[in-house]
Enzyme design. Structure first.
Site, mmCIF file in Angstrom:
data_model
loop_
_atom_site.group_PDB
_atom_site.id
_atom_site.type_symbol
_atom_site.label_atom_id
_atom_site.label_comp_id
_atom_site.label_asym_id
_atom_site.label_seq_id
_atom_site.Cartn_x
_atom_site.Cartn_y
_atom_site.Cartn_z
ATOM 1 N N GLU A 147 7.235 22.897 5.319
ATOM 2 C CA GLU A 147 7.274 22.331 3.977
ATOM 3 C C GLU A 147 6.450 23.099 2.946
ATOM 4 O O GLU A 147 6.732 23.026 1.757
ATOM 5 C CB GLU A 147 6.823 20.862 4.010
ATOM 6 N N SER A 152 -1.681 -41.928 20.507
ATOM 7 C CA SER A 152 -2.552 -42.176 21.669
ATOM 8 C C SER A 152 -3.492 -41.025 21.986
ATOM 9 O O SER A 152 -4.359 -41.170 22.853
ATOM 10 C CB SER A 152 -1.694 -42.460 22.897
#
Lengths: 771, 170
Positions: free
Chosen positions: A195, A468
């Site tokens: 690049e 409960s």
């Protein structure tokens, strides 16, 4: 004509004068334009400069906190199933291979594993990467050795799974890499070779490069070379939209030069590596080499081989054109080009390049998406951290957060919830919280049936009546008064009517609509008798019950009504976990923790959330309650749990069902782990499920996937077993009919003796303590 | 009182040297517990195949961590010692020696309330290990003393002696 001449001259003179003034004007305006252009250009460049630095600083420092699961500890005798070891390794990004060569790999042959761990810098020391040989014996690690030397190893920490990042507002996922730690040198070389060969020397733009590219393009008749430097590409990625215009090109060049003027090459290169666009996953753009490596190869960048590095570098040019999953042939050709350039630049030997070229692409079939998001747990982590850290700092400073998430427990919870819920109505929702019973570390949180969706977190925010599930607090209040109550004390299971201050009547009914008269206290809990519990709670006093709840660390409502005795108090699953943790830990309370430590990116410890203990309740009384809770599972409302869990685990638990079956709850614990499950609907509609047909089955399905530590049967000092007559609550002998063995606090066993009727065999199974 | 405190501190300093491997061997005796019934009653047996919970077998992993913690604590690095012991707790949560060592480190950090609770937790697990229980009571006495709870400290001393007496009776 003569007349015309002077006129002409005059005119000439005039026009000359006019021309002169026009020239002057031209010069002046040219100067003005130039000045304006200079000033304007200067202003513009200055503005660009500010923008470039501001954005770059923002990007450069914006490293979101990285969040880790708890590291898996391996040692001989550890309780773990082979399947769960595989889940743990999978979560930490280990790959199964046939022969283990490198860190991050494992192989399995039945009960035997080879695992090559990765080195990891923990805050209390660096754990080396090692090749391990493990052998399981059932659900235990029987042997742990160094695979190369054969030395026995006592304790190994596997590097922790990354479970997420704390992002700023956007939902972009990134695996940020650091130039000096995570990036293979060969990858950098390939990148620069392909690049930007003059990266080390240029000033942001490369005039020579542009000329070279233009020439090459001219010769080829098409664009074969870009001529953009890495810096320009970074600028393009960071600041500009992708439209190709001349103006944009000029901007890009100016900004690239400005960037180079401000920052060194390493900073620019690192930003590039994390910013460059490398592919698309549906809606999600894949930015940066770190994420791309996970996306294409399912492993961290540091673990890629040359051929994979070359492929990634090749993708920079045109990610969609060379997409290795879509266009493997093009990708191969592009990879070959990169390898060729590397050879030309002397970064790679010809043989190495040839070898790499002949290999397959090495891309995973499915996008390897590193971390499974656990939004429910992450939400808890975020809330935990917000007490001590600013949001901005978490999203920016690159902190490392070491949490308590146990990946295999989390997976078991997620699977159990989604599988069970899929059998019921589609509007059914659920939540799971799992906690280490010994130290309060939260191991798993599931906030809803869609376990990957970060929406409403029911585990933390769905406050529902707990029914409960509140009962153990009432029985604990009673059993903490050993002079008055023992597990065998008869209590009244009779109809009862209450009236509140407004004169409204309330008649708590038993679930089966029956009333049994006198029942032993333990049965009131084991069979979840509403009437008996309300009688007991009123005898104890609501204040005393609330004090017990408070001691256990529960969220206590502001105003108290008798209906609290049947759980008409809204709690989240996490609240319930806090309540039951005190029981699971035998009367000691540890604040629930989701985070162990927070460090800087360099490993310096910023916060440590330590194990802390407080007395929650008398350990002897808690032991008695837990005994009754074990009877809930053995012979009470949670009997069905034996479909999933062996009896010898001695699970203690409690079911909960609210009015019209709107909420289904189960809270239960083994020797080392507490789980709380809620099932219900967001619109609070009816579910048709009780605690035992709904939530308990999720709990069972989840815990059946885990290696379980049985609960200890050992009573604390000052508690001993006594044979009690079930009908009268008096002492009796083992051989007598109706005898039940129950633990009693020393000195509190009833004095009187029951008549001993004929011994029988038929209820023998029922008698013993833990049979 | 000062001398008592100093004595306790000495005892406490000795305590951290203890290796994290208490080895409970059988069901608890009837120490301090009123006999449950006149005739001797066998504890109901757990099903033969039942796995016993992590009976600390002197896990090498735990020994290693405790030794490291001991070194750290001696070097004055109490937070590091605590961190290592927390790791040991995760490996062997049923090992009363580890909890006691953590209590000692908290004591050295002058976090007396926590030290006391941790020693109680250790006691809860150390039914058969009298030596360990003695040390826990000594630590609890010292911690209470430091918190200005003289009566509580005396009570803890009494409990410590009670454990010693049971021992000499054997």
């Amino acid at each position: 004509m003569a007349r015309s001449k002077p006129r002409h001259r005059k005119a000439n003179l005039k026009s000359r004068r006019a021309r002169r003034s026009w020239r002057l004007w031209l010069v002046l305006s040219a100067l003005a334009v130039l000045a304006i252009a200079l000033v304007g250009g200067g202003v513009y460049v200055y503005w660009l400069d500010r923008w470039v630095t501001r954005e770059f600083e923002g990007k450069r420092w914006s490293v979101p906190a990285r969040v880790y699961a708890r590291p898996l500890e391996l040692y001989p005798d550890k309780r773990l199933t082979p399947a769960n070891l595989e889940r743990e390794l999978g979560a930490a990004g280990y790959r199964e291979v046939s022969t283990v060569d490198d860190p991050g790999e494992y192989s399995r042959n039945g009960q035997r594993f080879h695992v090559h761990t990765r080195a990891f810098p923990f805050s209390d020391g660096r754990e080396p990467g090692r090749p391990l040989a493990l052998r399981f014996d059932g659900d235990r690690i029987a042997a742990l050795r160094h695979a190369a030397t054969g030395d026995a190893l006592t304790l190994v920490r596997v590097d922790p799974a990354t479970i997420g990042r704390i992002q700023p507002n956007h939902n972009e996922d990134r695996h940020l890499v650091r130039l000096d730690e995570d990036v293979p040198r060969s990858l950098l070389e390939a990148l620069l070779a392909v690049e930007d060969q003059s990266f080390a020397g240029h000033i942001g733009i490369d005039v020579w490069g542009i000329a070279r590219a233009a020439w090459a393009n001219l010769r080829a008749g098409e664009i074969v070379q870009g001529g953009s430097t890495l810096t320009q590409q970074l600028v393009k990625n960071l600041y500009l939209n992708p439209r190709q215009t001349l103006g944009r090109k000029a901007n890009e060049a100016i900004m690239a030069v400005l960037l180079e003027a401000h920052y060194d090459k390493a900073a620019i290169l690192q930003a590039y590596l994390n910013e460059v666009y490398l592919g698309q996953d549906g809606e999600r753009a894949i930015h940066g080499f770190g994420l791309a490596s996970r996306f294409y190869f399912g492993k961290p960048l540091a673990e890629l081989d040359i051929r994979q590095q070359a492929l990634l570098v090749g993708l920079v040019k045109a990610p969609s054109r060379y997409d290795p999953r879509e266009h493997p042939q093009r990708a191969r050709e592009r990879r070959a080009t990169v390898l060729k350039v590397m050879v030309e630049q002397d970064y790679l030997g010809v043989d190495q390049a040839r070898a790499a070229r002949s290999q397959p692409l090495g891309v995973t079939a499915e996008p390897g998406d590193q971390t499974l998001p656990h939004p429910g747990f992450m939400d808890l982590v975020r809330r935990h951290l917000q007490r001590d850290y600013e949001r901005a700092s978490l999203a920016r400073d690159g902190l490392r957060v070491f949490t308590t998430l146990a990946p295999h427990v989390q997976q078991a919870a997620e699977q159990a919830l989604t599988r069970r819920l899929s059998r019921w109505h589609k509007a059914m929702e659920g939540a799971v919280v799992s906690v280490d019973g010994d130290n309060g570390e939260v191991e798993a949180v599931v906030g809803g049936r869609n376990v990957r969706y970060a929406g409403f977190n029911r585990a933390l925010d769905a406050r529902r009546p707990i029914g409960s599930l509140i009962k153990p607090a009432i029985y604990l209040t009673a059993l903490a008064r050993p002079g008055q109550y023992g597990l065998g004390t008869p209590i009244a299971d009779q109809p009862i009517t209450l009236q509140n201050a407004q004169g409204e009547r309330w008649q708590p009914a038993n679930y089966d609509g029956e009333y049994l008269g006198k029942i032993p206290l333990w049965r009131g809990l084991a069979d979840s008798r509403n009437a008996a519990t309300v009688h007991l709670g009123l005898d104890l006093g609501l204040r005393a019950v609330v004090d017990t709840l408070d001691g256990l660390g529960a969220r206590v409502p502001a105003s108290i009504y008798p209906s609290i005795l049947l759980g008409s108090v809204d709690q989240s699953p996490l609240d319930v976990a806090r309540l039951y943790e005190g029981l699971a830990a035998g009367g000691f309370r540890t604040p629930l923790r989701a985070v162990r430590t927070v460090t800087t990116s360099d490993g310096e410890v910023l916060s440590r959330y330590e194990l802390d203990l407080a007395r929650a309740a008398d350990p002897k009384a808690v032991y008695l309650v837990n005994h009754a809770l074990q009877r809930v599972v053995r012979q009470g409302t949670a009997q069905g749990l034996d479909e999933w869990i062996a009896e010898d685990v001695r699970v203690a638990g409690k079911t909960g069902t609210t009015n019209d079956r709107r909420d289904s709850w189960f809270a239960g614990f083994t020797g080392d782990r507490l789980g709380v499950v809620w099932v219900g609907r967001d619109d609070n509609g009816r579910t048709g499920l009780t605690g035992s047909t709904g939530a308990m089955t999720v709990w069972g399905a989840m815990f059946s996937q885990l290696a379980l530590q049985p609960r200890s049967a050992e009573p604390p000092e000052g508690v001993a077993p006594v044979w009690i007559d079930g009908a009268t609550g008096k002492r009796t002998a083992q051989r007598c009919r109706g005898a039940v063995q129950l633990p009693y606090i020393a000195g509190s066993a009833p004095q009187g003796r029951a008549d001993c009727s004929a011994p029988t065999n038929d209820d023998g199974w029922f008698k013993g303590w833990f049979q | 009182m000062v001398s008592v405190t100093r004595l306790m501190a000495v005892l406490v300093l000795g305590a951290v040297a203890l290796a994290g491997c208490a080895t409970p061997t059988g069901p608890s005796g009837d120490d301090g517990v009123e006999p449950a019934a006149e005739e001797p009653e066998p504890r109901s047996d757990d099903a033969a195949g039942a796995q016993e919970p992590d009976k600390p077998k002197g896990q090498p992993a735990v020994r290693e961590l405790v030794a490291e913690a001991e070194a750290a604590s001696r070097a004055g690095e109490q937070p590091r010692a605590a961190q290592l012991l927390e790791r040991a707790v995760r490996v062997a949560p049923r090992d009363p020696g580890v909890w006691q060592n953590l209590a000692v480190v908290r004591y050295r950090q002058q976090r007396y309330g926590e030290a006391e609770t941790l020693a109680q937790r250790s006691n809860r697990l150390a039914e058969e290990d009298r030596e360990l229980r003695r040390r826990n009571w000594a630590l609890i006495a010292a911690a209470r003393d430091q918190q200005g709870d003289a009566a509580g400290a005396r009570e803890a001393q009494r409990r410590r002696k009670a454990v010693t007496k049971q021992d000499s009776a054997l």
